[in-house]
Design a protein around this motif. Structure first.
Motif, PDB file in Angstrom:
ATOM      1  N   PHE A   1       6.600   7.226  -3.405  1.00 46.88           N
ATOM      2  CA  PHE A   1       7.611   6.205  -3.138  1.00 46.88           C
ATOM      3  C   PHE A   1       7.121   5.228  -2.074  1.00 46.88           C
ATOM      4  CE2 PHE A   1      11.189   4.783  -0.506  1.00 46.88           C
ATOM      5  CZ  PHE A   1      11.912   4.065  -1.454  1.00 46.88           C
ATOM      6  N   LEU A   2       6.547   5.738  -0.998  1.00 47.00           N
ATOM      7  CA  LEU A   2       6.044   4.863   0.068  1.00 47.00           C
ATOM      8  C   LEU A   2       4.948   3.932  -0.440  1.00 47.00           C
ATOM      9  CD1 LEU A   2       5.883   7.386   3.046  1.00 47.00           C
ATOM     10  CD2 LEU A   2       7.569   5.566   2.677  1.00 47.00           C
ATOM     11  N   VAL A   3       4.060   4.452  -1.262  1.00 48.49           N
ATOM     12  CA  VAL A   3       2.985   3.637  -1.821  1.00 48.49           C
ATOM     13  C   VAL A   3       3.552   2.556  -2.731  1.00 48.49           C
ATOM     14  CG1 VAL A   3       1.038   3.702  -3.442  1.00 48.49           C
ATOM     15  CG2 VAL A   3       1.188   5.375  -1.598  1.00 48.49           C
ATOM     16  N   LYS A   4       4.491   2.930  -3.587  1.00 43.58           N
ATOM     17  CA  LYS A   4       5.050   1.971  -4.551  1.00 43.58           C
ATOM     18  C   LYS A   4       5.945   0.939  -3.867  1.00 43.58           C
ATOM     19  CE  LYS A   4       2.881   3.349  -7.992  1.00 43.58           C
ATOM     20  NZ  LYS A   4       1.800   2.533  -8.517  1.00 43.58           N
ATOM     21  N   ILE A   5       6.719   1.336  -2.877  1.00 44.72           N
ATOM     22  CA  ILE A   5       7.595   0.379  -2.193  1.00 44.72           C
ATOM     23  C   ILE A   5       6.753  -0.639  -1.438  1.00 44.72           C
ATOM     24  CG2 ILE A   5       8.014   1.571   0.007  1.00 44.72           C
ATOM     25  CD1 ILE A   5      10.756  -0.004  -2.056  1.00 44.72           C
ATOM     26  N   ARG A   6       5.621  -0.195  -0.908  1.00 45.54           N
ATOM     27  CA  ARG A   6       4.702  -1.118  -0.227  1.00 45.54           C
ATOM     28  C   ARG A   6       4.120  -2.112  -1.225  1.00 45.54           C
ATOM     29  NH1 ARG A   6      -1.148  -0.344   1.433  1.00 45.54           N
ATOM     30  NH2 ARG A   6      -1.482  -2.000   2.935  1.00 45.54           N
ATOM     31  N   ALA A   7       3.716  -1.615  -2.400  1.00 48.64           N
ATOM     32  CA  ALA A   7       3.152  -2.491  -3.430  1.00 48.64           C
ATOM     33  C   ALA A   7       4.202  -3.479  -3.929  1.00 48.64           C
ATOM     34  CB  ALA A   7       2.610  -1.658  -4.587  1.00 48.64           C
ATOM     35  N   LEU A   8       5.434  -3.014  -4.092  1.00 52.48           N
ATOM     36  CA  LEU A   8       6.496  -3.908  -4.559  1.00 52.48           C
ATOM     37  C   LEU A   8       6.862  -4.946  -3.502  1.00 52.48           C
ATOM     38  CD1 LEU A   8       8.805  -1.365  -6.416  1.00 52.48           C
ATOM     39  CD2 LEU A   8       7.379  -3.149  -7.434  1.00 52.48           C
ATOM     40  N   ALA A   9       6.790  -4.569  -2.240  1.00 48.97           N
ATOM     41  CA  ALA A   9       7.094  -5.515  -1.162  1.00 48.97           C
ATOM     42  C   ALA A   9       6.040  -6.608  -1.088  1.00 48.97           C
ATOM     43  CB  ALA A   9       7.190  -4.787   0.171  1.00 48.97           C
ATOM     44  N   LYS A  10       4.783  -6.259  -1.412  1.00 51.88           N
ATOM     45  CA  LYS A  10       3.718  -7.261  -1.381  1.00 51.88           C
ATOM     46  C   LYS A  10       3.781  -8.198  -2.583  1.00 51.88           C
ATOM     47  CE  LYS A  10       0.074  -5.140   1.319  1.00 51.88           C
ATOM     48  NZ  LYS A  10      -1.326  -4.746   1.298  1.00 51.88           N
ATOM     49  N   ALA A  11       4.234  -7.688  -3.721  1.00 54.63           N
ATOM     50  CA  ALA A  11       4.300  -8.510  -4.931  1.00 54.63           C
ATOM     51  C   ALA A  11       5.455  -9.503  -4.808  1.00 54.63           C
ATOM     52  CB  ALA A  11       4.506  -7.621  -6.153  1.00 54.63           C
ATOM     53  N   LYS A  12       5.203 -10.734  -5.245  1.00 52.13           N
ATOM     54  CA  LYS A  12       6.260 -11.740  -5.200  1.00 52.13           C
ATOM     55  C   LYS A  12       7.135 -11.586  -6.436  1.00 52.13           C
ATOM     56  CE  LYS A  12       3.938 -15.187  -2.472  1.00 52.13           C
ATOM     57  NZ  LYS A  12       3.656 -16.582  -2.304  1.00 52.13           N
ATOM     58  N   PRO A  13       8.446 -11.646  -6.252  1.00 49.45           N
ATOM     59  CA  PRO A  13       9.331 -11.581  -7.408  1.00 49.45           C
ATOM     60  C   PRO A  13       9.087 -12.766  -8.339  1.00 49.45           C
ATOM     61  CG  PRO A  13      10.560 -11.248  -5.378  1.00 49.45           C
ATOM     62  CD  PRO A  13       9.169 -11.654  -4.999  1.00 49.45           C
ATOM     63  N   ALA A  14       9.316 -12.570  -9.640  1.00 50.93           N
ATOM     64  CA  ALA A  14       9.053 -13.597 -10.642  1.00 50.93           C
ATOM     65  C   ALA A  14       9.895 -14.850 -10.415  1.00 50.93           C
ATOM     66  CB  ALA A  14       9.311 -13.033 -12.034  1.00 50.93           C
ATOM     67  N   HIS A  15      11.133 -14.704  -9.963  1.00 51.61           N
ATOM     68  CA  HIS A  15      11.979 -15.886  -9.776  1.00 51.61           C
ATOM     69  C   HIS A  15      11.496 -16.753  -8.614  1.00 51.61           C
ATOM     70  CE1 HIS A  15      13.880 -13.164  -6.863  1.00 51.61           C
ATOM     71  NE2 HIS A  15      14.311 -14.251  -6.251  1.00 51.61           N
ATOM     72  N   GLU A  16      10.825 -16.150  -7.614  1.00 55.26           N
ATOM     73  CA  GLU A  16      10.274 -16.942  -6.508  1.00 55.26           C
ATOM     74  C   GLU A  16       9.088 -17.779  -6.970  1.00 55.26           C
ATOM     75  OE1 GLU A  16       9.283 -14.828  -2.964  1.00 55.26           O
ATOM     76  OE2 GLU A  16      11.263 -13.917  -2.800  1.00 55.26           O
TER      77      GLU A  16
END
Length: 152
Positions: free
Chosen positions: A125-140
């Motif tokens: 979870f910690l690894v994935k939440i970090r990766a998701l936080a770095k990725a920009k959302p598609a709408h942005e």
């Protein structure tokens, strides 16, 4: 004289001090309780506080295995041998920790098993939440490109 074999849930193991006078039991199926032997002979030694420490240790080792699954990036300009050596060292350390978790689970203690699985889940979870936080959302990314692109 024929030997009697115990085909139950335990296996007779001679003590580690070399004497054959007394036997201890090694569990061969899952069980509950603080009477586990985790990684080291005599630890946690049926002590509740030490058993909780063993649970926390296995949990932490499992979290570390998952967190270390993100190998350090080799930056451009670094020598490939140095970057490969760094990645190989981190990988070797990660595998060592993974084997310690595996050996802990081989105690067949359900508490240790749950701590290991829980640690892997939290680490993932910690690894994935970090990766998701770095990725920009598609709408942005869509809205920023729409502002830059001139309408014709």
């Amino acid at each position: 004289m024929a030997e009697e074999h115990d085909h139950g849930a335990h296996m007779h193991m001679p003590p580690s001090d070399g004497s054959m006078s007394k036997h201890r039991m090694m569990h061969m199926s899952f069980y509950w309780g603080k009477d586990a032997i985790v990684l080291f002979s005599g630890w946690p030694n049926q002590d509740l506080g030490m058993y909780v420490l063993a649970l926390l240790s296995v949990f932490s080792l499992a979290v570390a295995v998952e967190v270390l699954s993100i190998l350090p990036a080799v930056k451009p300009g670094h020598k490939p041998i140095a970057g490969g050596l760094i990645q190989a060292t981190v990988y070797a350390f990660r595998m060592g920790l993974a084997y310690l978790v595996m050996l802990s689970v081989m105690s067949f203690n359900l508490g240790i098993f749950i701590a290991a699985v829980g640690g892997h889940a939290v680490g993932f979870f910690l690894v994935k939440i970090r990766a998701l936080a770095k990725a920009k959302p598609a709408h942005e990314t869509m809205s920023s490109t729409a502002l830059i692109t001139p309408k014709v």
